[in-house]
Design a protein around this motif. Structure first.
Motif, short mmCIF file in Angstrom:
data_model
loop_
_atom_site.label_atom_id
_atom_site.label_comp_id
_atom_site.label_asym_id
_atom_site.label_seq_id
_atom_site.Cartn_x
_atom_site.Cartn_y
_atom_site.Cartn_z
N ALA A 74 0.85 -1.18 0.00
CA ALA A 74 0.00 0.00 0.00
C ALA A 74 0.89 1.24 0.00
CB ALA A 74 -0.90 -0.01 1.23
N GLU A 75 0.36 2.36 -0.47
CA GLU A 75 1.18 3.55 -0.72
C GLU A 75 2.00 3.99 0.49
OE1 GLU A 75 0.72 8.18 -2.30
OE2 GLU A 75 -1.02 6.85 -2.27
N GLU A 76 1.36 4.08 1.66
CA GLU A 76 2.08 4.56 2.85
C GLU A 76 3.24 3.63 3.21
OE1 GLU A 76 1.27 5.85 7.50
OE2 GLU A 76 -0.41 5.38 6.18
N LEU A 77 3.00 2.32 3.12
CA LEU A 77 4.07 1.37 3.42
C LEU A 77 5.13 1.38 2.34
CD1 LEU A 77 2.04 -1.65 4.82
CD2 LEU A 77 3.54 -0.12 6.09
N ALA A 78 4.73 1.56 1.10
CA ALA A 78 5.69 1.61 -0.01
C ALA A 78 6.65 2.78 0.16
CB ALA A 78 4.96 1.70 -1.34
N GLU A 79 6.14 3.91 0.65
CA GLU A 79 7.00 5.08 0.88
C GLU A 79 8.04 4.78 1.94
OE1 GLU A 79 4.35 8.26 1.83
OE2 GLU A 79 3.65 8.50 -0.23
N ARG A 80 7.63 4.09 3.00
CA ARG A 80 8.59 3.70 4.04
C ARG A 80 9.64 2.73 3.49
NH1 ARG A 80 5.36 2.32 9.64
NH2 ARG A 80 4.03 4.17 9.73
N GLU A 81 9.20 1.86 2.60
CA GLU A 81 10.08 0.81 2.08
C GLU A 81 11.27 1.39 1.32
OE1 GLU A 81 9.98 -3.64 1.57
OE2 GLU A 81 9.48 -2.14 3.05
N VAL A 82 11.07 2.48 0.61
CA VAL A 82 12.13 3.04 -0.22
C VAL A 82 12.76 4.30 0.39
CG1 VAL A 82 11.15 2.08 -2.34
CG2 VAL A 82 10.49 4.39 -1.61
N ALA A 83 12.32 4.68 1.58
CA ALA A 83 12.89 5.84 2.25
C ALA A 83 14.36 5.59 2.56
CB ALA A 83 12.14 6.15 3.54
N PRO A 84 15.19 6.64 2.56
CA PRO A 84 16.62 6.46 2.86
C PRO A 84 16.82 5.80 4.22
CG PRO A 84 16.20 8.65 2.00
CD PRO A 84 14.85 8.03 2.25
N ARG A 85 17.76 4.90 4.28
CA ARG A 85 18.11 4.24 5.54
C ARG A 85 19.04 5.16 6.33
NH1 ARG A 85 20.94 -0.98 4.15
NH2 ARG A 85 20.51 -1.50 6.32
N SER A 86 18.93 5.15 7.63
CA SER A 86 19.79 6.04 8.43
C SER A 86 20.12 5.39 9.76
CB SER A 86 19.11 7.39 8.66
OG SER A 86 17.94 7.23 9.45
N ARG A 87 21.24 5.79 10.31
CA ARG A 87 21.67 5.37 11.64
C ARG A 87 22.35 6.56 12.31
NH1 ARG A 87 19.11 1.58 10.14
NH2 ARG A 87 19.53 -0.65 10.49
N LEU A 88 22.38 6.56 13.63
CA LEU A 88 23.17 7.56 14.35
C LEU A 88 24.64 7.40 13.95
CD1 LEU A 88 21.65 7.26 17.94
CD2 LEU A 88 21.19 9.04 16.24
N SER A 89 25.37 8.50 13.98
CA SER A 89 26.80 8.43 13.65
C SER A 89 27.56 7.74 14.78
CB SER A 89 27.36 9.84 13.45
OG SER A 89 27.39 10.52 14.70
N LEU A 90 28.77 7.26 14.47
CA LEU A 90 29.61 6.65 15.50
C LEU A 90 29.91 7.62 16.62
CD1 LEU A 90 32.16 4.50 13.46
CD2 LEU A 90 30.19 3.72 14.79
N ASP A 91 30.07 8.91 16.29
CA ASP A 91 30.34 9.92 17.31
C ASP A 91 29.21 9.99 18.33
OD1 ASP A 91 32.74 10.58 16.20
OD2 ASP A 91 31.98 12.33 15.11
N GLU A 92 28.00 9.73 17.89
CA GLU A 92 26.85 9.74 18.80
C GLU A 92 26.71 8.45 19.60
OE1 GLU A 92 23.26 11.98 16.89
OE2 GLU A 92 24.38 11.01 15.26
N LEU A 93 27.22 7.36 19.05
CA LEU A 93 27.05 6.08 19.69
C LEU A 93 28.17 5.72 20.67
CD1 LEU A 93 25.89 3.85 16.68
CD2 LEU A 93 24.48 4.80 18.51
N VAL A 94 29.40 6.07 20.32
CA VAL A 94 30.55 5.63 21.10
C VAL A 94 30.84 6.68 22.18
CG1 VAL A 94 32.98 4.98 21.03
CG2 VAL A 94 31.47 4.42 19.10
N LEU A 95 30.64 6.29 23.42
CA LEU A 95 30.85 7.23 24.52
C LEU A 95 32.32 7.44 24.83
CD1 LEU A 95 28.01 5.97 26.90
CD2 LEU A 95 27.93 7.80 25.20
N VAL A 96 33.10 6.37 24.81
CA VAL A 96 34.54 6.45 25.08
C VAL A 96 35.24 5.47 24.14
CG1 VAL A 96 36.41 6.15 26.74
CG2 VAL A 96 34.19 7.06 27.49
#
Length: 198
Positions: free
Chosen positions: A174-196
């Protein structure tokens, strides 16, 4: 940049350094081929990968309920899915409930049970990709319905349901799900994830 094919069934990650292909290409689609099946050997390989994942003190506090499309077990799991999950997951070849054994037979809490279960599902998902399959893990589930349907004792806690199957073009959603399916993938940067990191 994340790349896709014309039918968006192949996608890679936008990583800061190269990853092995099985990790780079792993993603979680919602569009599955409703005619595709999973073979006995493929299913066994997925569950073997989960079985051989590490766990604290080798306690192995993970259990699985597996239903292939067309079976009563699949239908029972599918009926417990909530929201959009119930719309698309019925086309998957199999649904796998991941269950954490949260206490020992003596009633002692297994503090790492859900962590260890998560590792086993991660192994399952990578093995699935090696088998030419895709997975999508879900938390939007009526867990009380799962517990009741499969008569799970109090020491077994269902945590996720994973759809497994062959990816299909996003246009089949369905259209709404199809939009999610092809949306750009993203993750937090390593700088945001790695505390030390030293």
């Amino acid at each position: 940049m994340t790349s896709t094919t014309a039918d968006s069934t192949v996608r890679t990650s936008d990583t800061s350094v190269p990853l092995v292909p099985l990790l780079d290409e792993r993603w979680s689609p919602r569009s599955y081929d409703a005619t595709a099946t999973i073979s006995d050997d493929q299913l066994a390989a997925l569950l073997e990968a989960a079985r051989w994942a590490p766990s604290a003190r080798n306690s192995q506090p993970r259990r699985f309920i597996v239903g292939r499309r067309g079976t009563a077990t699949f239908d029972t799991i599918h009926a417990a899915l909530l929201g959009f999950n119930s719309v698309w997951a019925g086309n998957a070849s199999a649904l796998v409930v991941a269950v954490a054994e949260i206490t020992t037979a003596d009633g002692d809490a297994i503090a790492t049970a859900e962590y260890d279960l998560g590792q086993s599902v991660a192994h399952l998902s990578v093995q699935a990709h090696a088998e030419g399959l895709h997975t999508h893990q879900m938390g939007g589930v009526d867990w009380d319905a799962i517990v009741a349907a499969f008569e799970l004792p109090a020491n077994l806690k269902p945590v996720t349901v994973t759809a497994v199957g062959t990816v299909a073009p996003a246009t089949e959603l369905a259209e709404e799900l199809a939009e999610r399916e092809v949306a750009p993938r993203s993750r937090l940067s390593l700088d945001e994830l790695v505390l030390v990191s030293e």
